[in-house]
Design an enzyme around this catalytic site. Structure first.
Site, PDB file in Angstrom:
ATOM      1  CE  LYS A   1     -27.789  37.246  13.781  1.00 59.49           C
ATOM      2  NZ  LYS A   1     -28.853  37.191  13.296  1.00 59.49           N
TER       3      LYS A   1
HETATM    4  C1  LIG Z   1     -29.415  38.955  12.041  1.00 63.61           C
HETATM    5  C2  LIG Z   1     -28.427  39.605  11.144  1.00 63.61           C
HETATM    6  C3  LIG Z   1     -29.171  41.061  11.432  1.00 63.61           C
HETATM    7  C4  LIG Z   1     -30.055  41.782  12.028  1.00 63.61           C
HETATM    8  O1  LIG Z   1     -30.156  41.827  12.854  1.00 63.61           O
HETATM    9  P1  LIG Z   1     -31.513  41.389  13.980  1.00 63.61           P
HETATM   10  O2  LIG Z   1     -31.197  41.631  14.888  1.00 63.61           O
HETATM   11  O3  LIG Z   1     -32.624  40.697  13.771  1.00 63.61           O
HETATM   12  O4  LIG Z   1     -32.596  43.340  12.561  1.00 63.61           O
HETATM   13  C5  LIG Z   1     -27.921  41.552  10.519  1.00 63.61           C
HETATM   14  N1  LIG Z   1     -27.059  40.879   9.515  1.00 63.61           N
HETATM   15  C6  LIG Z   1     -26.920  39.796   9.697  1.00 63.61           C
HETATM   16  C7  LIG Z   1     -25.638  38.814   9.653  1.00 63.61           C
HETATM   17  C8  LIG Z   1     -27.830  38.783  10.350  1.00 63.61           C
HETATM   18  O5  LIG Z   1     -27.498  37.257  10.265  1.00 63.61           O
END
Ligand SMILES: *Cc1c(COP(=O)(O)O)cnc(C)c1O
Length: 397
Positions: free
Chosen positions: A186
């Site tokens: 992210k």
């Molecule tokens: C990455 C992501 C998640 C989940 O995040 P994690 O930290 O990997 O559990 C949820 N929603 C979206 C749209 C994502 O891109």
């Protein structure tokens, strides 16, 4: 998008603070900490960055979505409206609470179509979960109207659009609750981590207790705290929070780079008549985590993706054929392949997926190409890449 690309001394320093005193847990051990409260500090920074009164850090983005829904009282048998295009985490988080995910079409914003949301509301609907995919956003004005009219909770999943804004407000701060992921890919990362943000004090207190076994966090003796209601453990560790603390301070630097590169791609590729840029709702500013565009049809899109691969243009996807982000390949959900028994309520609630088609979503996802924007590129590399992409597409349309 990934903040990990720019991991360096600032991150190391914050982590070393934690290693020096050895308190890896975010709660308690006041005497040993030497004043280091990384999770608390990160919550304060996130509150500033995302213009929210309350922030609760948790262990992941998936946990954030589940904690947000639980904090708003969503649970067994409740229906939560969510988009067909998202990450599998969305329905996982809903189903973990015994609630029923109701999937509806997206539009040319690549996020929830407000009309499709309205059409899907039943007397069981409790919440709408909008997922701001690939750096941009849904038409939040319209969605808020629908939620207000029908008394529904609006939860924003801004995991992929960290730093994007709508009418000058950060995504995540507009609905009743907002969710972020700080996993390794992210825009800012903790390694693993997530956050729930809200301006609603009650929701916040719920999230605070629920994510730590129901602890009320009153006083300085953890063992003597009471548990007003049941909870789970979705805590983040101090080590993870320390990385995030260094990263959040660099968020505006990251966003500036992403947006500069996004503009280069948009300016260059929009010169091709057959290319349509993704629609950004009026008043919206993208985070620049991704560059998204549409081609005339699925066949051309698949050919272009193939040609991109053969010519070294990596990190571009057509999600129509993707296992993790689009309803088409979610057979494990459609067939309810669960390790443990699922309630009859949820089984019945998900039967529609066996037969329902999502033509409008297919129409947009089938023609979409989504390209990651990397922070580590130089401007020259971005210009070269945009030129190469333009040449490839021009030969194929
Ligand atoms: C990455 C992501 C998640 C989940 O995040 P994690 O930290 O990997 O559990 C949820 N929603 C979206 C749209 C994502 O891109």
């Amino acid at each position: 998008m990934p903040g990990f690309e720019l991991f360096g001394d600032l991150e190391r320093k914050e982590v070393n603070d934690v290693l020096d005193n050895g308190v890896l847990m975010r709660y308690g051990f006041d005497g040993m900490r030497k004043g280091h409260w990384k999770a608390k500090e990160l919550e304060t920074e996130l509150g500033k960055a995302f213009n929210s009164k309350h922030v609760q850090l948790v262990s992941s983005g998936t946990a954030a979505v589940s904690v947000a829904l639980a904090s708003a009282g969503v649970g067994a048998g409740d229906e939560v409206i969510m988009p067909t295009f998202t990450f599998v985490a969305s329905f996982e988080a809903i189903m973990m609470l015994g609630a029923i995910p109701v999937l509806v079409d997206i539009d040319d914003t690549l996020t929830l179509d407000p009309k499709a949301v309205e059409a899907a509301i039943t007397d069981k609907t409790k919440a709408v979960m909008v997922v701001h995919m690939c750096g941009s956003m849904a038409n939040l004005n319209e969605l808020q109207k629908v939620c207000n009219t029908n008394g529904l909770v609006l939860v924003e999943d801004a995991c992929q659009a960290i730093g994007a804004t709508y009418n000058g407000k950060p995504l995540g701060s507009i609905g009743d609750l907002g969710c972020f992921s700080f996993d390794f890919v992210k825009t800012i990362t903790c390694g693993e981590g997530g956050a729930v943000i809200t301006n609603n004090k009650d929701f916040y207190v719920n999230a605070d207790h629920y994510s730590d076994h129901g602890h009320d966090h009153i006083g300085s003796d953890r063992g003597a705290e009471t548990h007003p209601f049941l909870g789970y453990n979705f805590r983040i560790s101090e080590l993870h929070a320390a990385v995030g603390l260094a990263q959040v301070r660099r968020l505006s630097e990251f966003l500036e780079i992403q947006r500069k590169y996004l503009t280069i791609f948009q300016d260059k590729l929009s010169q091709i008549p057959e290319v349509t840029l993704r629609t950004v709702p009026e008043g919206g500013e993208e985070s620049g985590a991704f560059f998204n565009f549409f081609l005339p049809d699925l066949e051309t899109t698949r050919k272009v993706i193939q040609a991109f691969k053969e010519n070294g243009i990596d990190a571009c996807w057509n999600y129509y054929d993707n296992n993790w982000h689009y309803i088409r390949k979610w057979d494990h959900l459609k067939d309810l392949k669960s390790l443990f028994p699922i309630t009859q309520e949820v089984k019945d609630g998900l039967k529609y997926l066996k037969t329902k088609s999502f033509k409008q979503s297919d129409h947009f996802i089938g023609r979409n190409i989504s390209c990651l924007i990397k922070l580590s590129w130089t401007q020259e590399e971005v210009e070269e890449r945009a030129k190469k992409m333009t040449e490839i597409i021009s030969q194929m349309v």
